[in-house]
Design a protein around this motif. Structure first.
Motif, mmCIF file in Angstrom:
data_model
loop_
_atom_site.group_PDB
_atom_site.id
_atom_site.type_symbol
_atom_site.label_atom_id
_atom_site.label_comp_id
_atom_site.label_asym_id
_atom_site.label_seq_id
_atom_site.Cartn_x
_atom_site.Cartn_y
_atom_site.Cartn_z
ATOM 1 N N PRO A 64 0.679 -1.104 -0.516
ATOM 2 C CA PRO A 64 0.304 0.554 -0.004
ATOM 3 C C PRO A 64 0.954 1.246 -0.054
ATOM 4 O O PRO A 64 1.698 1.244 0.590
ATOM 5 C CB PRO A 64 -1.165 -0.301 1.275
ATOM 6 C CG PRO A 64 -1.139 -1.434 1.978
ATOM 7 C CD PRO A 64 0.042 -1.705 1.398
ATOM 8 N N THR A 65 0.303 2.328 -0.519
ATOM 9 C CA THR A 65 0.974 3.873 -0.315
ATOM 10 C C THR A 65 1.685 4.056 0.789
ATOM 11 O O THR A 65 0.345 3.738 2.025
ATOM 12 C CB THR A 65 -0.043 4.809 -1.666
ATOM 13 O OG1 THR A 65 -0.096 3.678 -2.561
ATOM 14 C CG2 THR A 65 0.324 6.226 -1.414
ATOM 15 N N GLY A 66 2.219 4.861 0.976
ATOM 16 C CA GLY A 66 2.634 5.283 1.990
ATOM 17 C C GLY A 66 3.783 4.123 3.194
ATOM 18 O O GLY A 66 4.019 4.901 4.255
ATOM 19 N N GLU A 67 3.732 2.272 2.713
ATOM 20 C CA GLU A 67 4.125 1.848 3.271
ATOM 21 C C GLU A 67 5.031 1.337 3.425
ATOM 22 O O GLU A 67 5.213 1.430 2.497
ATOM 23 C CB GLU A 67 2.989 0.629 3.348
ATOM 24 C CG GLU A 67 1.834 0.769 4.348
ATOM 25 C CD GLU A 67 1.093 -0.579 4.426
ATOM 26 O OE1 GLU A 67 1.504 -1.432 4.785
ATOM 27 O OE2 GLU A 67 -0.377 -0.226 4.864
ATOM 28 N N ALA A 68 6.335 0.852 4.046
ATOM 29 C CA ALA A 68 7.280 0.158 3.400
ATOM 30 C C ALA A 68 8.311 -1.686 4.199
ATOM 31 O O ALA A 68 7.353 -1.549 5.092
ATOM 32 C CB ALA A 68 8.140 0.948 3.895
ATOM 33 N N VAL A 69 8.756 -1.619 3.429
ATOM 34 C CA VAL A 69 9.342 -2.979 4.149
ATOM 35 C C VAL A 69 10.440 -3.550 2.970
ATOM 36 O O VAL A 69 10.971 -2.476 2.082
ATOM 37 C CB VAL A 69 8.013 -4.138 3.209
ATOM 38 C CG1 VAL A 69 8.384 -4.162 1.506
ATOM 39 C CG2 VAL A 69 8.025 -5.782 3.338
ATOM 40 N N ALA A 70 11.401 -4.001 3.728
ATOM 41 C CA ALA A 70 12.457 -4.383 3.593
ATOM 42 C C ALA A 70 13.084 -5.715 2.977
ATOM 43 O O ALA A 70 12.303 -6.629 3.084
ATOM 44 C CB ALA A 70 13.487 -4.052 5.005
ATOM 45 N N THR A 71 14.017 -5.696 2.151
ATOM 46 C CA THR A 71 14.752 -6.620 1.705
ATOM 47 C C THR A 71 16.257 -6.508 1.761
ATOM 48 O O THR A 71 16.359 -5.393 1.727
ATOM 49 C CB THR A 71 14.191 -6.547 0.172
ATOM 50 O OG1 THR A 71 14.809 -6.271 -0.870
ATOM 51 C CG2 THR A 71 12.719 -7.157 -0.284
#
Length: 170
Positions: A64-71
């Motif tokens: 979703p727009t505005g969220e963040a996730v790491a790889t």
């Protein structure tokens, strides 16, 4: 909080030696154009593989727009890539909070990883059409407000014009 940890550099975000590089991703997490495409190309297939796993396990409809996730950062000189989806600018609707959320949530994800240095692009100011001066204002203000505990929050600006606009905010 002192502003000493907010810095600017004109250059290529894929060449930044930092703990975490932020990707201005599209919601699919599967690569695209601009910063997103450059990070996926230079970082290699490891990034895409982790993004596919995230899509399968957590984000079947996309991030979703505005969220963040790491790889992983794959072959980039960073340790991690933090993917965030910026809002498309609209004259008829104030989406400033969504843009600020991209920076805030990316810093939260970086903090959770133990990152001490983070490099950001100018999220949403390219093909998503966000006016550069307003994007710079939101980015720098959010970094100042949310950047406590980081050794450096770096904005990596691709061209001289963008650098100048961000420099006026720092």
């Amino acid at each position: 909080m002192p502003d000493a940890n907010v810095t600017l550099v004109q250059g290529d975000i894929t060449e930044q030696t930092v703990d975490a590089v932020v990707n201005a991703a599209n919601s699919s997490l599967l690569g695209g154009g601009g910063v997103d495409g450059a990070i996926h190309r230079k970082g290699g297939p490891e990034i895409l593989a982790e993004c596919r796993r995230l899509r399968d396990a957590q984000y079947p409809e996309g991030l979703p727009t505005g969220e963040a996730v790491a790889t992983t950062a794959g072959r980039l000189p960073a340790r991690w890539v933090i993917h965030t989806v910026g809002p498309v600018w609209a004259r008829s609707e104030d989406r400033s909070e969504l843009l600020a959320s991209c920076y805030r949530e990316s810093l939260r994800a970086a903090r959770g990883l133990g990152a001490r240095t983070v490099a950001f692009p100018a999220i949403s100011t390219g093909v998503y059409g966000w006016p550069l001066d307003d994007g710079a204002r939101i980015a720098v203000a959010t970094a100042r407000r949310e950047g406590e505990g980081f050794d450096e929050v770096r904005f990596v600006l691709f061209d001289e014009r963008s650098y100048g606009v961000f420099a006026a905010e720092v």
